[in-house]
Motif scaffolding. Sequence first.
Motif, PDB file in Angstrom:
ATOM      1  N   HIS A 212       0.799  -1.241   0.000  1.00 35.81           N
ATOM      2  CA  HIS A 212       0.000   0.000   0.000  1.00 35.81           C
ATOM      3  C   HIS A 212       0.826   1.283   0.000  1.00 35.81           C
ATOM      4  CE1 HIS A 212       0.639  -1.179   4.224  1.00 35.81           C
ATOM      5  NE2 HIS A 212       0.668   0.114   4.481  1.00 35.81           N
TER       6      HIS A 212
ATOM      7  N   LEU B 178      -6.202   0.002   0.839  1.00 36.52           N
ATOM      8  CA  LEU B 178      -5.447  -0.503  -0.304  1.00 36.52           C
ATOM      9  C   LEU B 178      -4.432  -1.540   0.178  1.00 36.52           C
ATOM     10  CD1 LEU B 178      -5.125   0.308  -3.417  1.00 36.52           C
ATOM     11  CD2 LEU B 178      -3.049   1.484  -2.672  1.00 36.52           C
TER      12      LEU B 178
ATOM     13  N   VAL C 232      -6.527   3.615  -8.160  1.00 32.17           N
ATOM     14  CA  VAL C 232      -7.045   4.251  -6.942  1.00 32.17           C
ATOM     15  C   VAL C 232      -8.099   5.278  -7.349  1.00 32.17           C
ATOM     16  CG1 VAL C 232      -4.875   3.968  -5.671  1.00 32.17           C
ATOM     17  CG2 VAL C 232      -5.301   6.086  -6.920  1.00 32.17           C
TER      18      VAL C 232
END
Length: 354
Positions: free
Chosen positions: A67, A117, A131
């Motif tokens: 992430h 994430l 994203v």
Amino acid sequence: MCGTMKAIVKKESAYGAVLMEMPIPEINDHEVLIQVKATSICGTDVHIYNWDDWAKGRVKAPYIFGHEFTGEVVKTGKQVSRAKVGDFVSAETHVVCNQCSMCLTGQQHLCNETKILGVDIDGCFAEYVKVPEQNVWHNPAQMPVELASIQEPLGNAVHTVLHTPVSGKSVAIFGCGPIGLMAIAVAKASGAVQVFAVDQNQYRLDLARKMGADHIVDIGKGDPVEVIKQFTRMEGADVICEMSGHPVAINQALESCANGGKVNILSLPERPVTIDITNQIVFRGLTVQGITGRKMFETWRQVSELLRTNTIDVQPVVTHTLPFEQFEKGFELMRNGTCGKVVLMMPSNQRGKK
């Protein structure tokens, strides 16, 4: 964008991960596709790699984890207006609903429907990641990709330290992993009069010195509670930042805090921790604050300005840069604690390794 990409995949509900070909993500109208340039390994990723009790109860294999990253926007959805192809970006990793009471009152980092994430949805240990546009953070063009990739964890350090005013106060940081190390620099830059770095890993305690800690407290050589009180007129530290997640350290952190002091906890213990609420907290008037993520996007602004103005130097924390394909070596360094921050470089940005 069609085709496949290399990705580090948590393929099974077991220890480890594998490098394999995966489809390049398809974006929706409000999303952007980012070509990853560099991605760093977080303690959370190590939990997932090790498949510990926390990971078993939270993540579902198979999926792409990771992430922390930086990269270049290569595709945008039809409703995207703020990001464009070619932008050099990083990203906030908490994907929020924008509809719950927390989101509607400016506290998106506490969103009831947060998806993280690389934890709840596919992450950035890959050549491409998607994203939502609202999660994109634009970086200065001159920022090194190694530093751009660690702004998310630096945001954790900033949020933890600055949740409580530290100017003119003593601060003790329990746990000198990468975020704890960065927290040292943040505390010093924010006016802390003395910063204690508490750990038992000699490699990381040496890094703590480089980051500006005033007192190095090796718990293998003495009681941190006694050491901290010795340098604080037997009162204890005004502010505690708990970054270790170890049950013993958490109790020592509480005992090390001055009466009326603040204890900010970022760590994620693998199991429930037993504490004496009556004697450690209530009778001593402590304020204990859980810290999750970063304030969106107040913390990102603080991080960006701290780096842009050279108010803090976190480069010493980045001890290893490795080719993406050598992720297993990176995880081994993290598991052994013989590193600061490990950054994996994608092929287009591989500059060798330290």
